[in-house]
Design a protein around this motif. Structure first.
Motif, short mmCIF file in Angstrom:
data_model
loop_
_atom_site.label_atom_id
_atom_site.label_comp_id
_atom_site.label_asym_id
_atom_site.label_seq_id
_atom_site.Cartn_x
_atom_site.Cartn_y
_atom_site.Cartn_z
N ASN A 1 31.78 22.93 51.99
CA ASN A 1 31.12 24.15 52.44
C ASN A 1 31.83 25.33 51.76
N ILE A 2 31.12 26.00 50.87
CA ILE A 2 31.74 27.11 50.13
C ILE A 2 31.72 28.37 50.99
N LYS A 3 32.91 28.85 51.32
CA LYS A 3 33.02 29.97 52.27
C LYS A 3 33.32 31.31 51.61
N GLY A 4 33.65 31.30 50.31
CA GLY A 4 33.98 32.57 49.67
C GLY A 4 34.78 32.39 48.40
N LEU A 5 35.52 33.44 48.04
CA LEU A 5 36.23 33.49 46.76
C LEU A 5 37.69 33.85 46.94
N MET A 6 38.50 33.40 46.01
CA MET A 6 39.93 33.71 46.03
C MET A 6 40.37 34.15 44.65
N THR A 7 41.32 35.06 44.59
CA THR A 7 41.93 35.38 43.30
C THR A 7 43.38 35.81 43.46
N MET A 8 44.08 35.79 42.33
CA MET A 8 45.43 36.35 42.24
C MET A 8 45.41 37.39 41.14
N ALA A 9 45.97 38.56 41.42
CA ALA A 9 46.09 39.59 40.39
C ALA A 9 47.32 39.28 39.53
N PRO A 10 47.35 39.76 38.32
CA PRO A 10 48.56 39.56 37.50
C PRO A 10 49.78 40.18 38.18
N PHE A 11 50.94 39.60 37.92
CA PHE A 11 52.15 40.14 38.54
C PHE A 11 52.43 41.56 38.04
N SER A 12 52.77 42.44 38.97
CA SER A 12 53.13 43.81 38.61
C SER A 12 53.93 44.45 39.73
N ASP A 13 54.77 45.42 39.40
CA ASP A 13 55.51 46.15 40.42
C ASP A 13 54.64 47.22 41.06
N ASN A 14 53.56 47.54 40.39
CA ASN A 14 52.71 48.62 40.86
C ASN A 14 51.41 48.06 41.45
N PRO A 15 51.29 48.13 42.79
CA PRO A 15 50.12 47.53 43.44
C PRO A 15 48.79 48.09 42.94
N GLU A 16 48.79 49.32 42.49
CA GLU A 16 47.53 49.92 42.00
C GLU A 16 46.98 49.17 40.78
N LYS A 17 47.90 48.50 40.06
CA LYS A 17 47.46 47.72 38.89
C LYS A 17 46.56 46.56 39.29
N SER A 18 46.67 46.14 40.56
CA SER A 18 45.84 45.01 41.04
C SER A 18 44.41 45.45 41.37
N ARG A 19 44.23 46.75 41.59
CA ARG A 19 42.94 47.23 42.11
C ARG A 19 41.71 46.80 41.30
N PRO A 20 41.74 46.96 39.97
CA PRO A 20 40.54 46.57 39.22
C PRO A 20 40.17 45.09 39.41
N TYR A 21 41.18 44.24 39.58
CA TYR A 21 40.91 42.80 39.72
C TYR A 21 40.31 42.49 41.09
N PHE A 22 40.84 43.16 42.11
CA PHE A 22 40.29 42.96 43.46
C PHE A 22 38.85 43.50 43.53
N LYS A 23 38.65 44.60 42.85
CA LYS A 23 37.32 45.19 42.81
C LYS A 23 36.34 44.22 42.13
N MET A 24 36.82 43.59 41.06
CA MET A 24 35.97 42.62 40.35
C MET A 24 35.59 41.46 41.27
N LEU A 25 36.54 41.00 42.08
CA LEU A 25 36.22 39.87 42.96
C LEU A 25 35.20 40.29 44.02
N ARG A 26 35.36 41.52 44.53
CA ARG A 26 34.38 42.01 45.52
C ARG A 26 32.99 42.11 44.89
N GLU A 27 32.94 42.56 43.64
CA GLU A 27 31.64 42.67 42.98
C GLU A 27 31.02 41.29 42.73
#
Ligand SMILES: *Cc1c(COP(=O)(O)O)cnc(C)c1O
Length: 233
Positions: A160-186
């Motif tokens: 039963n497929i319930k959704g999606l998972m991802t990991m953003a690239p490692f970074s000290d700056n959390p804002e760097k993850s934002r585009p990747y999380f946005k992509m998963l939401r899209e």
């Protein structure tokens, strides 16, 4: 700080953040990532009301699962999550203990999970892992493969497929993850429309770790996977 204090400040932080973005904190599931964490500390987290435990290796998870099952903690309704790369030869053990497998990264793996779940009469809940950053070191489907794989995996009766998972690239700056999380939401938006999934809220987005969970929640995470922020000393 103790596990208790860490969980308290984590919850406080999520509550304040949710108020800011008009979200109900109850809609965010906090997974305690317990890889390499001793049973005693895991029990402390459970005593604070954590019900979702996440491991990245099947063998370690199986060991802990059986150790905990015979304790007072085991009597509570704990949910076990597999968040690490899953090899085909470990699927048989995995489907025995995990409530949700976050790391389905190929149709072949989905088929193997389906087969082994059928053997034990289980419908296995899974997430599809997407490699949104395209980093070679990361597992997950390419975004452009997603629709096709879901289309085929949807036909498998014991998953039963319930959704999606991802990991953003490692970074000290959390804002760097934002585009990747946005992509998963899209991508979630795309598959909800494509497959006409009724209840949008029920489609899980597993994204965000200790470093970047605030950004992830801002971008629509429904599950955050927290290790060090809970178990650091
Ligand atoms: C270890 C791990 C986490 C948690 O990482 P922290 O930075 O300790 O919060 C989350 N997701 C996956 C897939 C992991 O392997």
């Amino acid at each position: 700080m103790s596990v208790k204090e860490n969980i308290f400040s984590l919850r406080q932080d999520i509550k304040v953040l949710c108020q800011k973005i008009s979200k109900n904190p109850a809609e965010i599931t906090v997974l305690a990532v317990t890889k390499r964490v001793d049973i005693e500390l895991i029990k402390e987290a459970i005593a604070e009301g954590i019900v979702d435990i996440a491991e990245n290796k099947v063998q370690e998870a199986v060991k802990k699962y059986f150790l905990m099952r015979n304790t007072e903690c085991g009597m509570r309704n704990i949910k076990w999550h597999m968040i690490g790369h899953l090899q085909s030869n470990k699927v048989k053990d995995a489907v025995k203990i995990f409530d949700l497998i976050h790391s389905v990264d190929s149709l072949r793996l989905a088929e193997e999970i389906n087969k082994q779940s059928e053997e034990i009469n289980k419908i296995q809940d899974v997430l599809i892992e997407v490699n949104v950053s395209g980093e070679k070191t990361k597992f997950g489907l390419k975004p452009e493969e997603l629709i096709d794989v879901i289309n085929k995996a949807k036909g498998l009766k014991n998953i039963n497929i319930k959704g999606l998972m991802t990991m953003a690239p490692f970074s000290d700056n959390p804002e760097k993850s934002r585009p990747y999380f946005k992509m998963l939401r899209e991508l979630k938006e795309k598959i909800v429309i494509k497959f006409g999934i009724g209840n949008w809220e029920l489609v899980i987005l597993s994204m965000g770790m200790s470093q970047d969970y605030q950004v992830a929640i801002g971008e629509g995470a429904t599950m955050v996977r927290i290790g060090s922020a809970i178990f650091k000393k």
